[in-house]
Write an enzyme that holds these catalytic residues in place. Structure first.
Site: not given
Ligand code: MRU
Length: 348
Positions: A235, A245
Site C-alpha cells: 500500500d 501492506n
Molecule cells: O484494506 P485493503 O483491502 O484496501 O488492503 C489491500 C492490500 O493491503 C493490498 O495488498 C494492497 O493494496 C496491494 S493490492 C494491489
C-alpha cells in the site's frame, strides 16, 4: 468489466463488499458518495482506490457549478480534502488526487470546461496506465516463479485490487498463462476476508489451483517446507524499502526469512513514497472495532468488549528478498535500487 470504470459521467465500481455472493455494480454520480464508497471498501486495494480517487476528482469537476477557473479550482480543492481523508495508508490515493490538482492548475487552461475535460482525460490515463503497468509487473515477477511452485499469497492483490489484472496475483496469473503449474495458498485475511472472498473468487474464475487457509496456518506451512515463494502487494513503500501492506504481512516476512523462503512485494512505482525515509513514517489506518468483533454482522465476541483493528502493518525491508515493479525486480540496497526504478518510470 474493470473494477473501476467510467461511463458518461458515472463511476462504476464492482461492489467488493458483496462478493463472492453477489456480483453487483454500484454507480456513483457524486464525488461525496464515491468518497464514502472508498471508506466503506466498496472498492479497495491501493491502485484501485487511486484510480477511483482520480475519477472522483473528475466527478467533482463535472458537478461543480463553477464558471471561472478560480471557482472550479476552489471546488476541486474541497473535493480533494474530502477524498484524501477516506483511507490514509495507500499512497496511490493521495498521489492521484495531487496529480488531478496539478492538472487543474495547468496555466494553459482558459475555461472551467477545459479543466473538466482534462480531469476526465487524466483519470482515464491513470486507469489505462494501471492495467499496462500490472501486465509488465506480471512478466517481471513471473520470472521468479518456477514450474511446480507453491506460492503463499496474502489479502487480495488481483483484478479487484487494481483497475484490472493485479499486482502479486498478476504475477501468479502471468506464470499460469505461461503454462507453469502453480498452486496458491490463499490466506483468508481476517478481518475483512479479502483472501477468502475475493482472491479465492478470482483464482477460481481463472482456473488456478489453490487452497484457502486460515492466516495462522501460514507459519506451519512455511516451516514444514510446503511453500516455495511468498508474494504480497503493498500500500506504500518507503524510500528504504519498508513495505506497508495488509495486516499480517509482517509476520509472513519474519517467518519466511526464518525458514529461508523468498518473499517479494509486487507494487507499481506509484506505490513508492520516496518522501518517507522509512516505514515508521507510514500512517497506519485503524478501522472500526466491529470489523473484529463481528463477522458479516454476526457478533463473534462478547457484547461491548474493546478491540483493536489496525488495517495494515509495516514489513521492514530486511525481510524482503526483492520488490517487483513495472520497471523490473529491485534488490537491496533498496535506497538505491528503488529510487532508480522510480526515476526510470518518470523518464519514460
Ligand atoms: O484494506 P485493503 O483491502 O484496501 O488492503 C489491500 C492490500 O493491503 C493490498 O495488498 C494492497 O493494496 C496491494 S493490492 C494491489
Amino acid at each position: 468489466m474493470r473494477t473501476v470504470d467510467w461511463e458518461q459521467g458515472v463511476v462504476r465500481l464492482i461492489d467488493q463488499r458483496k462478493l463472492p455472493w453477489e456480483f453487483h455494480v454500484a454507480e456513483y454520480r457524486d464525488h461525496r458518495a464515491l468518497a464514502e464508497a472508498i471508506t466503506d471498501m466498496v472498492v479497495r486495494g491501493a491502485p484501485a482506490i487511486g484510480a477511483t480517487a482520480a475519477y472522483g476528482m473528475a466527478l467533482a469537476g463535472l458537478n461543480s457549478q463553477a464558471d471561472t477557473l478560480d471557482s472550479i479550482r476552489a471546488d476541486l480543492q474541497a473535493a480533494a480534502r474530502l477524498l484524501r481523508e477516506t483511507r490514509p495508508t495507500a499512497v496511490n490515493l493521495a498521489r492521484e488526487i495531487e496529480l488531478q490538482l496539478k492538472v487543474a492548475a495547468d496555466p494553459q487552461w482558459t475555461t472551467a470546461d477545459q479543466v473538466r475535460a482534462a480531469l476526465i482525460r487524466e483519470a482515464h490515463a491513470t486507469a489505462d496506465g494501471d492495467v499496462a503497468i500490472n501486465r509488465r509487473m506480471g512478466e517481471h515477477g513471473a520470472n521468479l516463479v518456477s514450474d511446480g511452485d507453491t506460492i503463499l499469497h496474502h489479502c487480495n492483490t488481483g483484478s479487484l485490487a487494481t483497475v484490472d489484472y493485479g499486482t502479486a496475483l498478476g504475477v501468479i496469473r502471468c506464470a499460469h498463462e505461461q503454462g507453469k503449474q502453480v498452486h496458491v495458498l490463499v490466506d483468508e485475511t481476517r478481518p475483512r476476508l479479502q483472501g477468502a472472498r475475493l482472491t479465492a473468487w478470482e483464482l477460481d474464475n481463472l482456473g488456478i489451483p489453490f487452497d484457502l487457509i486460515v492466516d495462522s496456518a501460514a507459519g506451519h506451512l512455511i516451516r514444514s517446507g510446503q511453500v516455495n515463494l511468498v508474494l504480497v502487494g503493498a500500500d506504500r513503500i518507503a524510500a528504504n524499502g519498508d513495505v506497508a501492506n495488509k495486516i499480517g504481512t509482517y509476520q509472513l516476512g519474519v517467518i519466511a526469512r526464518e525458514n529461508g523462503v523468498p518473499m517479494y512485494s509486487v507494487a507499481p512505482t506509484s506505490t513508492v513514497d520516496l518522501a518517507l525515509p522509512s516505514g515508521d513514517d507510514i500512517p497506519i489506518e485503524e478501522r472500526p472495532r466491529e470489523e473484529v468483533t463481528c463477522v458479516f454482522g454476526h457478533r463473534v465476541a462478547p457484547d461491548g468488549i474493546s478491540a483493536r483493528n489496525p488495517a495494515f502493518d509495516v514489513t521492514p525491508h530486511r525481510y524482503l528478498t526483492g520488490i517487483v515493479t513495472e520497471n523490473g525486480v529491485v534488490y537491496p540496497p533498496f535506497e538505491v535500487s528503488l529510487r532508480r526504478a522510480v526515476m526510470e518510470g518518470s523518464s519514460l
